[in-house]
Design a protein around this motif. Structure first.
Motif, PDB file in Angstrom:
ATOM      1  N   ALA A  73      20.076 -25.599  37.474  1.00 44.59           N
ATOM      2  CA  ALA A  73      20.821 -24.548  36.778  1.00 44.59           C
ATOM      3  C   ALA A  73      20.557 -23.159  37.358  1.00 44.59           C
ATOM      4  O   ALA A  73      21.275 -22.218  37.051  1.00 44.59           O
ATOM      5  N   GLY A  74      19.529 -23.026  38.189  1.00 43.97           N
ATOM      6  CA  GLY A  74      19.184 -21.723  38.749  1.00 43.97           C
ATOM      7  C   GLY A  74      20.032 -21.388  39.970  1.00 43.97           C
ATOM      8  O   GLY A  74      20.928 -22.140  40.360  1.00 43.97           O
ATOM      9  N   TYR A  75      19.736 -20.245  40.583  1.00 44.53           N
ATOM     10  CA  TYR A  75      20.496 -19.822  41.763  1.00 44.53           C
ATOM     11  C   TYR A  75      20.304 -20.804  42.923  1.00 44.53           C
ATOM     12  O   TYR A  75      21.249 -21.197  43.597  1.00 44.53           O
ATOM     13  N   MET A  76      19.032 -21.161  43.169  1.00 43.69           N
ATOM     14  CA  MET A  76      18.753 -22.055  44.296  1.00 43.69           C
ATOM     15  C   MET A  76      19.320 -23.445  44.016  1.00 43.69           C
ATOM     16  O   MET A  76      19.907 -24.085  44.907  1.00 43.69           O
ATOM     17  N   GLY A  77      19.127 -23.917  42.767  1.00 46.58           N
ATOM     18  CA  GLY A  77      19.665 -25.225  42.402  1.00 46.58           C
ATOM     19  C   GLY A  77      21.184 -25.257  42.545  1.00 46.58           C
ATOM     20  O   GLY A  77      21.760 -26.243  43.014  1.00 46.58           O
TER      21      GLY A  77
ATOM     22  N   ALA B 146      14.069 -27.267  42.827  1.00 48.11           N
ATOM     23  CA  ALA B 146      14.351 -25.825  42.864  1.00 48.11           C
ATOM     24  C   ALA B 146      13.772 -25.178  41.615  1.00 48.11           C
ATOM     25  O   ALA B 146      14.463 -24.505  40.860  1.00 48.11           O
TER      26      ALA B 146
ATOM     27  N   ALA C  70      10.180 -24.567  46.450  1.00 45.26           N
ATOM     28  CA  ALA C  70       9.211 -23.564  46.000  1.00 45.26           C
ATOM     29  C   ALA C  70       8.085 -23.431  47.021  1.00 45.26           C
ATOM     30  O   ALA C  70       8.030 -24.169  48.012  1.00 45.26           O
TER      31      ALA C  70
ATOM     32  N   SER D 186      19.602 -11.619  44.672  1.00 41.47           N
ATOM     33  CA  SER D 186      19.584 -13.051  44.329  1.00 41.47           C
ATOM     34  C   SER D 186      18.280 -13.712  44.768  1.00 41.47           C
ATOM     35  O   SER D 186      17.947 -14.801  44.286  1.00 41.47           O
TER      36      SER D 186
ATOM     37  N   GLY E 111      17.068 -20.917  52.198  1.00 49.10           N
ATOM     38  CA  GLY E 111      16.820 -21.791  51.051  1.00 49.10           C
ATOM     39  C   GLY E 111      17.513 -23.140  51.175  1.00 49.10           C
ATOM     40  O   GLY E 111      17.098 -24.016  51.942  1.00 49.10           O
TER      41      GLY E 111
ATOM     42  N   GLU F 129      10.634 -22.962  39.497  1.00 52.89           N
ATOM     43  CA  GLU F 129       9.830 -21.755  39.668  1.00 52.89           C
ATOM     44  C   GLU F 129       8.489 -22.110  40.309  1.00 52.89           C
ATOM     45  O   GLU F 129       8.018 -23.246  40.170  1.00 52.89           O
TER      46      GLU F 129
ATOM     47  N   GLN G  76      17.422 -15.998  38.707  1.00 55.49           N
ATOM     48  CA  GLN G  76      18.305 -15.546  37.637  1.00 55.49           C
ATOM     49  C   GLN G  76      17.586 -14.881  36.469  1.00 55.49           C
ATOM     50  O   GLN G  76      18.222 -14.243  35.626  1.00 55.49           O
TER      51      GLN G  76
ATOM     52  N   ARG H  74      16.389 -28.246  32.299  1.00 57.88           N
ATOM     53  CA  ARG H  74      15.718 -28.238  31.002  1.00 57.88           C
ATOM     54  C   ARG H  74      16.591 -27.504  29.977  1.00 57.88           C
ATOM     55  O   ARG H  74      16.777 -27.957  28.859  1.00 57.88           O
ATOM     56  N   SER H  75      17.141 -26.368  30.391  1.00 57.99           N
ATOM     57  CA  SER H  75      17.876 -25.533  29.435  1.00 57.99           C
ATOM     58  C   SER H  75      19.335 -25.932  29.272  1.00 57.99           C
ATOM     59  O   SER H  75      19.959 -25.589  28.266  1.00 57.99           O
ATOM     60  N   GLN H  76      19.899 -26.646  30.266  1.00 60.53           N
ATOM     61  CA  GLN H  76      21.346 -26.930  30.236  1.00 60.53           C
ATOM     62  C   GLN H  76      21.655 -28.421  30.116  1.00 60.53           C
ATOM     63  O   GLN H  76      22.810 -28.826  30.293  1.00 60.53           O
TER      64      GLN H  76
HETATM   65  N1  LIG Z   1      16.547 -17.263  45.274  1.00 63.25           N
HETATM   66  C1  LIG Z   1      16.275 -17.447  46.572  1.00 63.25           C
HETATM   67  O1  LIG Z   1      16.815 -16.738  47.432  1.00 63.25           O
HETATM   68  C2  LIG Z   1      15.314 -18.520  47.008  1.00 63.25           C
HETATM   69  C3  LIG Z   1      15.232 -18.816  48.382  1.00 63.25           C
HETATM   70  C4  LIG Z   1      14.334 -19.800  48.805  1.00 63.25           C
HETATM   71  C5  LIG Z   1      13.547 -20.455  47.864  1.00 63.25           C
HETATM   72  N2  LIG Z   1      13.648 -20.134  46.543  1.00 63.25           N
HETATM   73  C6  LIG Z   1      12.795 -20.832  45.590  1.00 63.25           C
HETATM   74  O2  LIG Z   1      13.590 -21.701  44.792  1.00 63.25           O
HETATM   75  C7  LIG Z   1      12.994 -21.815  43.502  1.00 63.25           C
HETATM   76  C8  LIG Z   1      14.054 -21.477  42.448  1.00 63.25           C
HETATM   77  O3  LIG Z   1      14.429 -20.148  42.625  1.00 63.25           O
HETATM   78  P1  LIG Z   1      15.721 -19.546  41.965  1.00 63.25           P
HETATM   79  O4  LIG Z   1      16.024 -18.306  42.712  1.00 63.25           O
HETATM   80  O5  LIG Z   1      16.783 -20.582  41.833  1.00 63.25           O
HETATM   81  O6  LIG Z   1      15.171 -19.196  40.502  1.00 63.25           O
HETATM   82  P2  LIG Z   1      15.980 -19.216  39.122  1.00 63.25           P
HETATM   83  O7  LIG Z   1      17.375 -18.817  39.352  1.00 63.25           O
HETATM   84  O8  LIG Z   1      15.154 -18.434  38.176  1.00 63.25           O
HETATM   85  O9  LIG Z   1      15.967 -20.757  38.703  1.00 63.25           O
HETATM   86  C9  LIG Z   1      14.818 -21.473  38.437  1.00 63.25           C
HETATM   87  C10 LIG Z   1      15.178 -22.813  37.814  1.00 63.25           C
HETATM   88  O10 LIG Z   1      14.008 -23.508  37.536  1.00 63.25           O
HETATM   89  C11 LIG Z   1      14.180 -24.231  36.320  1.00 63.25           C
HETATM   90  N3  LIG Z   1      12.862 -24.311  35.648  1.00 63.25           N
HETATM   91  C12 LIG Z   1      11.962 -23.351  35.533  1.00 63.25           C
HETATM   92  N4  LIG Z   1      10.877 -23.787  34.892  1.00 63.25           N
HETATM   93  C13 LIG Z   1      11.081 -25.073  34.615  1.00 63.25           C
HETATM   94  C14 LIG Z   1      10.299 -26.090  33.983  1.00 63.25           C
HETATM   95  N5  LIG Z   1       9.104 -25.834  33.478  1.00 63.25           N
HETATM   96  N6  LIG Z   1      10.815 -27.327  33.880  1.00 63.25           N
HETATM   97  C15 LIG Z   1      12.026 -27.570  34.358  1.00 63.25           C
HETATM   98  N7  LIG Z   1      12.795 -26.667  34.962  1.00 63.25           N
HETATM   99  C16 LIG Z   1      12.333 -25.425  35.102  1.00 63.25           C
HETATM  100  C17 LIG Z   1      15.215 -23.517  35.512  1.00 63.25           C
HETATM  101  O11 LIG Z   1      16.090 -24.449  34.996  1.00 63.25           O
HETATM  102  P3  LIG Z   1      15.991 -25.007  33.513  1.00 63.25           P
HETATM  103  O12 LIG Z   1      15.112 -24.098  32.708  1.00 63.25           O
HETATM  104  O13 LIG Z   1      17.369 -25.023  33.084  1.00 63.25           O
HETATM  105  O14 LIG Z   1      15.437 -26.351  33.709  1.00 63.25           O
HETATM  106  C18 LIG Z   1      15.964 -22.666  36.553  1.00 63.25           C
HETATM  107  O15 LIG Z   1      17.238 -23.186  36.734  1.00 63.25           O
HETATM  108  C19 LIG Z   1      11.800 -20.865  43.463  1.00 63.25           C
HETATM  109  O16 LIG Z   1      10.614 -21.583  43.666  1.00 63.25           O
HETATM  110  C20 LIG Z   1      12.080 -19.920  44.619  1.00 63.25           C
HETATM  111  O17 LIG Z   1      10.900 -19.403  45.181  1.00 63.25           O
HETATM  112  C21 LIG Z   1      14.533 -19.202  46.091  1.00 63.25           C
END
Ligand SMILES: NC(=O)c1ccc[n+]([C@@H]2O[C@H](COP(=O)([O-])OP(=O)(O)OC[C@H]3O[C@@H](n4cnc5c(N)ncnc54)[C@H](OP(=O)(O)O)[C@@H]3O)[C@@H](O)[C@H]2O)c1
Length: 341
Positions: free
Chosen positions: A9-13, A74, A99, A179, A313, A76, A183, A34-36
């Motif tokens: 549900a996140g940006y990376m996902g 994807a 991550a 980004s 990513g 945190e 999110q 988890r949330s969706q």
């Molecule tokens: N943004 C970037 O440009 C980028 C680039 C490379 C790598 N990354 C890495 O990719 C990962 C995700 O980043 P993001 O930017 O997508 O962050 P984000 O938008 O905040 O999304 C994080 C996701 O993690 C899920 N989550 C968090 N805690 C959880 C838990 N305890 N159990 C299950 N699900 C959980 C959340 O989904 P639910 O709560 O819905 O389950 C949410 O969709 C990070 O580790 C980041 O370092 C990001």
């Protein structure tokens, strides 16, 4: 191929979903949240409406991983460490973690940049998925740690000069779009703080410096080699612009030709005749580079632009999957960027 995206549900996902749903070798995609859980994927990611009418599955990593070919995580930072043991026991063909949890093998470097590791016994299972540089080592890997976004741009710039004689450690000044922070809303990530603004958020000791240093030291065959990553937030949504500056011990003039030859066999790295611009890569898995030398040949600069969510990513992660499985390296990744954006 059956694929799972955990934390979809996140940006990376979301970016991973967009890529794997269009991948020619992927036949089934499970997206967990988890949330969706239970909601249509297209309610959360409306741009995916033409690709899927499936719903998010509940967050049960080991259950969804069983019998699957590839599992992307994807989550945190720190979350993958908590579930990795159970996930490995579930026996999917391959695990790719987006991550930072499993990127650094050197325990002291990990300690310095992230503190103690919660699952140190699992770290050495993971290959570092820097696809454009270490792609040949990924064949057959069953666990891959996808590099960080800043770290990817920095290492592409560093690799461009890896065999040049240096007079001092190089420094990489990099600016990312909003980004990159995911999110979740924080005081420094919401719109009024980011639009029309720019600031340094980790000038000394950004976490991605740790993985960058581990690779740089290995490439230079010098456990004490240093390089500095200086990170900033910029007023745009997607992309990273990185500029490396280095002082050379001997003059070097055709530095751009040198860099072009170094990357000539890599499909997603292009070396331009002029400095690249950020929006030339947004939406694509490309990295664009350009290098220049000072008049006396004793200073070099290397610019690198990438899309943080794709080359930095999900795109790099899919490229690593392709390489590990012996598929066409470019499968599912040929889409050009969007310009203007
Ligand atoms: N943004 C970037 O440009 C980028 C680039 C490379 C790598 N990354 C890495 O990719 C990962 C995700 O980043 P993001 O930017 O997508 O962050 P984000 O938008 O905040 O999304 C994080 C996701 O993690 C899920 N989550 C968090 N805690 C959880 C838990 N305890 N159990 C299950 N699900 C959980 C959340 O989904 P639910 O709560 O819905 O389950 C949410 O969709 C990070 O580790 C980041 O370092 C990001």
């Amino acid at each position: 191929m059956k694929v799972v995206v955990i934390g979809a549900a996140g940006y990376m996902g979301g970016e991973l979903l967009r890529l794997v749903l269009q991948h020619p070798d992927v036949t089934e995609v499970t997206a967990t949240s988890r949330s969706q859980a239970g909601k249509p994927i297209a309610d959360v990611h409306p741009a995916m409406a033409l690709l899927t009418d499936a719903r998010f599955a509940a967050h049960a990593p080991a259950d969804v991983a069983r019998g699957k070919n590839v599992v992307f995580l994807a989550l945190e930072h720190g979350e993958s460490s908590q579930i990795m043991g159970a996930l490995i026991d579930a026996g999917p063909g391959m695990i790719i973690d987006l991550a930072a949890d499993f990127r650094i093998h050197d325990g002291r470097l990990h300690e310095r940049y992230y503190g103690g590791h919660p699952a140190p016994e699992l770290v050495h299972r993971f290959a570092y998925g820097l696809a454009d540089i270490r792609g040949h080592e990924l064949r057959g890997a069953s666990a891959i740690a996808a590099p960080g976004c800043f770290a990817t741009a920095a290492q592409l710039a560093l690799h461009a000069i890896v065999d040049l004689p240096l007079a001092a450690p190089p420094a990489i000044f990099a600016v990312t779009g909003s980004s990159g922070a995911g999110q979740s809303l924080t005081a420094t990530t919401h719109h009024p703080a980011r639009a029309h603004n720019m600031f340094a958020y980790t000038g000394m000791g950004h976490r991605h410096e740790g993985e960058m240093l581990e690779q740089w030291r290995a490439w230079r065959h010098d456990p004490a080699a240093h390089a500095r990553l200086i990170c900033h937030s910029g007023p745009f949504v997607r992309g990273i612009h990185a500029t490396l500056h280095a002082q050379l011990a001997e003059p070097w003039r055709d530095v751009n030709g040198h860099v072009a030859r170094r990357f000539s066999h890599r499909p997603f790295v292009r070396v331009l005749d002029a400095p690249p611009q950020l929006t030339q890569v947004v939406g694509s898995n490309l990295a664009l580079l350009h290098a220049m030398a000072s008049d006396d040949g004793r200073e070099v600069q290397v610019m690198c632009v990438i899309d943080n969510l794709i080359k930095g990513g999900g795109g790099q992660a899919v490229q690593a999957m392709n390489l590990a499985l012996g598929l066409d390296e470019c499968a599912g990744l040929a889409a050009p960027g969007v310009f203007p954006c």
